[in-house]
Design a protein around this motif. Structure first.
Motif, PDB file in Angstrom:
ATOM      1  N   ASP A  93      -0.625  10.332   9.028  1.00 62.18           N
ATOM      2  CA  ASP A  93      -1.293  10.058   7.754  1.00 62.18           C
ATOM      3  C   ASP A  93      -2.335   8.951   7.900  1.00 62.18           C
ATOM      4  O   ASP A  93      -2.077   7.910   8.508  1.00 62.18           O
ATOM      5  CB  ASP A  93      -0.278   9.628   6.684  1.00 62.18           C
ATOM      6  CG  ASP A  93       0.690  10.731   6.305  1.00 62.18           C
ATOM      7  OD1 ASP A  93       0.391  11.908   6.570  1.00 62.18           O
ATOM      8  OD2 ASP A  93       1.756  10.398   5.749  1.00 62.18           O
ATOM      9  N   ALA A  94      -3.477   9.165   7.291  1.00 67.51           N
ATOM     10  CA  ALA A  94      -4.544   8.156   7.314  1.00 67.51           C
ATOM     11  C   ALA A  94      -4.078   6.863   6.632  1.00 67.51           C
ATOM     12  O   ALA A  94      -4.468   5.772   7.059  1.00 67.51           O
ATOM     13  CB  ALA A  94      -5.793   8.702   6.632  1.00 67.51           C
ATOM     14  N   LEU A  95      -3.242   6.979   5.608  1.00 65.97           N
ATOM     15  CA  LEU A  95      -2.747   5.798   4.904  1.00 65.97           C
ATOM     16  C   LEU A  95      -2.019   4.851   5.859  1.00 65.97           C
ATOM     17  O   LEU A  95      -2.183   3.633   5.794  1.00 65.97           O
ATOM     18  CB  LEU A  95      -1.815   6.201   3.755  1.00 65.97           C
ATOM     19  CG  LEU A  95      -1.121   5.046   3.013  1.00 65.97           C
ATOM     20  CD1 LEU A  95      -2.161   4.129   2.359  1.00 65.97           C
ATOM     21  CD2 LEU A  95      -0.137   5.591   1.990  1.00 65.97           C
ATOM     22  N   PHE A  96      -1.221   5.399   6.754  1.00 70.37           N
ATOM     23  CA  PHE A  96      -0.477   4.592   7.717  1.00 70.37           C
ATOM     24  C   PHE A  96      -1.429   3.725   8.533  1.00 70.37           C
ATOM     25  O   PHE A  96      -1.281   2.508   8.612  1.00 70.37           O
ATOM     26  CB  PHE A  96       0.342   5.504   8.646  1.00 70.37           C
ATOM     27  CG  PHE A  96       1.103   4.762   9.712  1.00 70.37           C
ATOM     28  CD1 PHE A  96       2.354   4.252   9.460  1.00 70.37           C
ATOM     29  CD2 PHE A  96       0.554   4.588  10.982  1.00 70.37           C
ATOM     30  CE1 PHE A  96       3.064   3.562  10.437  1.00 70.37           C
ATOM     31  CE2 PHE A  96       1.252   3.899  11.967  1.00 70.37           C
ATOM     32  CZ  PHE A  96       2.515   3.394  11.691  1.00 70.37           C
ATOM     33  N   LEU A 128      -2.392  -0.339   8.146  1.00 75.90           N
ATOM     34  CA  LEU A 128      -2.058  -1.162   9.306  1.00 75.90           C
ATOM     35  C   LEU A 128      -3.298  -1.909   9.806  1.00 75.90           C
ATOM     36  O   LEU A 128      -3.278  -3.140   9.968  1.00 75.90           O
ATOM     37  CB  LEU A 128      -1.472  -0.283  10.417  1.00 75.90           C
ATOM     38  CG  LEU A 128      -0.836  -0.978  11.606  1.00 75.90           C
ATOM     39  CD1 LEU A 128       0.314  -1.874  11.173  1.00 75.90           C
ATOM     40  CD2 LEU A 128      -0.324   0.058  12.593  1.00 75.90           C
ATOM     41  N   LEU A 129      -4.386  -1.206  10.014  1.00 78.56           N
ATOM     42  CA  LEU A 129      -5.612  -1.836  10.522  1.00 78.56           C
ATOM     43  C   LEU A 129      -6.273  -2.712   9.460  1.00 78.56           C
ATOM     44  O   LEU A 129      -6.799  -3.784   9.772  1.00 78.56           O
ATOM     45  CB  LEU A 129      -6.572  -0.772  11.033  1.00 78.56           C
ATOM     46  CG  LEU A 129      -6.035   0.064  12.210  1.00 78.56           C
ATOM     47  CD1 LEU A 129      -7.023   1.155  12.594  1.00 78.56           C
ATOM     48  CD2 LEU A 129      -5.689  -0.805  13.405  1.00 78.56           C
ATOM     49  N   SER A 137       0.808  -1.225   0.000  1.00 79.49           N
ATOM     50  CA  SER A 137       0.000   0.000   0.000  1.00 79.49           C
ATOM     51  C   SER A 137       0.839   1.272   0.000  1.00 79.49           C
ATOM     52  O   SER A 137       0.320   2.359  -0.193  1.00 79.49           O
ATOM     53  CB  SER A 137      -0.914   0.018   1.228  1.00 79.49           C
ATOM     54  OG  SER A 137      -0.137   0.181   2.405  1.00 79.49           O
ATOM     55  N   GLY A 138       2.127   1.132   0.256  1.00 82.02           N
ATOM     56  CA  GLY A 138       2.997   2.300   0.357  1.00 82.02           C
ATOM     57  C   GLY A 138       2.960   2.950   1.721  1.00 82.02           C
ATOM     58  O   GLY A 138       3.514   4.034   1.919  1.00 82.02           O
ATOM     59  N   ALA A 139       2.329   2.301   2.689  1.00 84.03           N
ATOM     60  CA  ALA A 139       2.180   2.884   4.025  1.00 84.03           C
ATOM     61  C   ALA A 139       3.501   2.992   4.777  1.00 84.03           C
ATOM     62  O   ALA A 139       3.593   3.744   5.745  1.00 84.03           O
ATOM     63  CB  ALA A 139       1.178   2.084   4.843  1.00 84.03           C
ATOM     64  N   MET A 140       4.506   2.261   4.354  1.00 85.27           N
ATOM     65  CA  MET A 140       5.801   2.350   5.033  1.00 85.27           C
ATOM     66  C   MET A 140       6.425   3.732   4.863  1.00 85.27           C
ATOM     67  O   MET A 140       7.264   4.143   5.660  1.00 85.27           O
ATOM     68  CB  MET A 140       6.761   1.278   4.513  1.00 85.27           C
ATOM     69  CG  MET A 140       6.448  -0.116   4.994  1.00 85.27           C
ATOM     70  SD  MET A 140       6.401  -0.313   6.793  1.00 85.27           S
ATOM     71  CE  MET A 140       8.052   0.139   7.280  1.00 85.27           C
ATOM     72  N   ASP A 141       6.022   4.449   3.845  1.00 83.86           N
ATOM     73  CA  ASP A 141       6.547   5.791   3.629  1.00 83.86           C
ATOM     74  C   ASP A 141       5.641   6.870   4.198  1.00 83.86           C
ATOM     75  O   ASP A 141       5.936   8.060   4.088  1.00 83.86           O
ATOM     76  CB  ASP A 141       6.761   6.026   2.128  1.00 83.86           C
ATOM     77  CG  ASP A 141       7.818   5.083   1.564  1.00 83.86           C
ATOM     78  OD1 ASP A 141       8.821   4.830   2.268  1.00 83.86           O
ATOM     79  OD2 ASP A 141       7.629   4.581   0.445  1.00 83.86           O
TER      80      ASP A 141
END
Length: 170
Positions: free
Chosen positions: A131-134, A138-139, A122-126
């Motif tokens: 950020d909502a993406l994080f 994760l959830l 998802s690119g959430a590591m960046d």
């Protein structure tokens, strides 16, 4: 009321209880039993995973060390939930560690593989902690991991493996 047809013996029928509860060796596990086992593992994993991601992200670590920390803490917290319960049940530490490893390793490994795959893809590591993406990745990864791991736990418990080994101690 006549209860003789309902309860013909005062003896406890352990085999019937095992089959009805999903704890029998060859009868298979119920979906409820599998879901509870998965949720138990997922709770410990989630605590460790979130803590590791938050620490690594807050310290501005790179993706690899953050994921290593998160995965390590997921295993530590995942195992610790089972260890505490086994120790409370009276098992010595060495035996409790063996049972926890047998009960949780496959479940935690699948959850971590799935969850971290969702996070990485998802690119959430960046993303940053704000950020909502994080948080969504994760959830969302935990939700996907639960859906994928529950049938695996059902299969394992039904064969006397995984979380089935813990049932003797509670």
């Amino acid at each position: 009321m006549d209860h003789t047809a309902h309860h013909t013996s005062t003896a406890h029928n352990h085999a019937a209880h095992q089959a009805a509860s999903g704890h029998g060796e060859h009868g298979g596990a119920s979906w409820g039993t599998a879901a509870k086992a998965t949720l138990h593992c997922l709770t410990g994993c989630a605590i460790g995973e979130i803590l590791g991601m938050v620490i690594g992200t807050a310290l501005l670590w790179g993706n690899l060390p953050t994921m290593v920390l998160a995965i390590t803490l997921a295993f530590v917290f995942g195992y610790s939930f089972t260890l505490f319960a086994l120790r409370r049940a009276g098992l010595d530490l060495k035996s409790a560690v063996k049972v926890a490893l047998a009960a949780d390793t496959v479940s935690i490994a699948i959850m971590e593989l799935v969850d971290n795959g969702v996070i990485a893809l998802s690119g959430a590591m960046d993303a940053h902690l704000s950020d909502a993406l994080f948080w969504t990745a994760l959830l969302g990864g935990f939700a996907v991991a639960f859906v994928i791991t529950t049938p695996v736990n059902k299969w394992m418990i039904g064969r006397g493996k995984g979380h089935a080994v813990v049932h003797a101690y509670h």
